[in-house]
Design a protein around this motif. Sequence first.
Motif, PDB file in Angstrom:
ATOM      1  N   PHE A  40      -3.325 -13.381   0.629  1.00  0.00           N
ATOM      2  CA  PHE A  40      -4.156 -12.300   0.106  1.00  0.00           C
ATOM      3  C   PHE A  40      -4.383 -11.216   1.161  1.00  0.00           C
ATOM      4  O   PHE A  40      -4.263 -10.024   0.883  1.00  0.00           O
ATOM      5  N   ILE A  41      -4.689 -11.634   2.401  1.00  0.00           N
ATOM      6  CA  ILE A  41      -4.907 -10.664   3.479  1.00  0.00           C
ATOM      7  C   ILE A  41      -3.618  -9.900   3.762  1.00  0.00           C
ATOM      8  O   ILE A  41      -3.633  -8.685   3.962  1.00  0.00           O
ATOM      9  N   GLY A  42      -2.482 -10.575   3.734  1.00  0.00           N
ATOM     10  CA  GLY A  42      -1.190  -9.896   3.925  1.00  0.00           C
ATOM     11  C   GLY A  42      -0.923  -8.879   2.821  1.00  0.00           C
ATOM     12  O   GLY A  42      -0.427  -7.776   3.080  1.00  0.00           O
ATOM     13  N   PHE A  43      -1.252  -9.252   1.585  1.00  0.00           N
ATOM     14  CA  PHE A  43      -1.085  -8.373   0.436  1.00  0.00           C
ATOM     15  C   PHE A  43      -1.948  -7.107   0.592  1.00  0.00           C
ATOM     16  O   PHE A  43      -1.477  -5.986   0.408  1.00  0.00           O
ATOM     17  N   ILE A  44      -3.205  -7.259   0.972  1.00  0.00           N
ATOM     18  CA  ILE A  44      -4.113  -6.123   1.171  1.00  0.00           C
ATOM     19  C   ILE A  44      -3.639  -5.251   2.335  1.00  0.00           C
ATOM     20  O   ILE A  44      -3.628  -4.024   2.250  1.00  0.00           O
ATOM     21  N   MET A  45      -3.247  -5.878   3.441  1.00  0.00           N
ATOM     22  CA  MET A  45      -2.777  -5.120   4.608  1.00  0.00           C
ATOM     23  C   MET A  45      -1.521  -4.312   4.279  1.00  0.00           C
ATOM     24  O   MET A  45      -1.357  -3.188   4.755  1.00  0.00           O
ATOM     25  N   TYR A  46      -0.630  -4.855   3.464  1.00  0.00           N
ATOM     26  CA  TYR A  46       0.566  -4.120   3.043  1.00  0.00           C
ATOM     27  C   TYR A  46       0.167  -2.820   2.343  1.00  0.00           C
ATOM     28  O   TYR A  46       0.695  -1.748   2.646  1.00  0.00           O
ATOM     29  N   PHE A  47      -0.772  -2.879   1.414  1.00  0.00           N
ATOM     30  CA  PHE A  47      -1.175  -1.682   0.680  1.00  0.00           C
ATOM     31  C   PHE A  47      -1.945  -0.701   1.566  1.00  0.00           C
ATOM     32  O   PHE A  47      -1.781   0.515   1.443  1.00  0.00           O
ATOM     33  N   VAL A  48      -2.774  -1.198   2.476  1.00  0.00           N
ATOM     34  CA  VAL A  48      -3.501  -0.303   3.388  1.00  0.00           C
ATOM     35  C   VAL A  48      -2.520   0.452   4.273  1.00  0.00           C
ATOM     36  O   VAL A  48      -2.604   1.679   4.427  1.00  0.00           O
TER      37      VAL A  48
END
Length: 148
Positions: free
Chosen positions: A16-24
Amino acid sequence: MKINWGTGVVLAFVGFIGFIMYFVINMSTNNKYDHDLVTEDYYKQELNLQDNINKEKNSKTLKQDIVYKKTDRGILLIFPENFDEKKITGKVFLYRPSNKQFDFETAISLSNHNLLIPETSLLGGRWNIIVDWNYNDTPYRFTKQIIY
């Protein structure tokens, strides 16, 4: 290999954190998602708000306000014909909400009560036109949102 529930929770958080960081990172580095402020000096413009309201009230008292027409040569602004065109002064500001690099300002220079904004200066899309003008020391303001 067997994964217990604790490892599953950690993997879910990491995913989940990787997914959010990708979009940021994608939103902050991709020029496609570049958004500018409406204006750089919005505090200064806020102080002039009452002046702008008074100018717009003056415009509403006119028998004929500025009229705009989209032509194949650009945008034609038609000023009131009952005014002496030599006494009309001011500026025209065209604001592009999607990209401030295309914003531009021009002085009012009339030809037979008309001002042409050439199509070479305009891209297709939304534009905000702001005309601040004076006639016999009376300030007026015309604002319009158009799609060109």
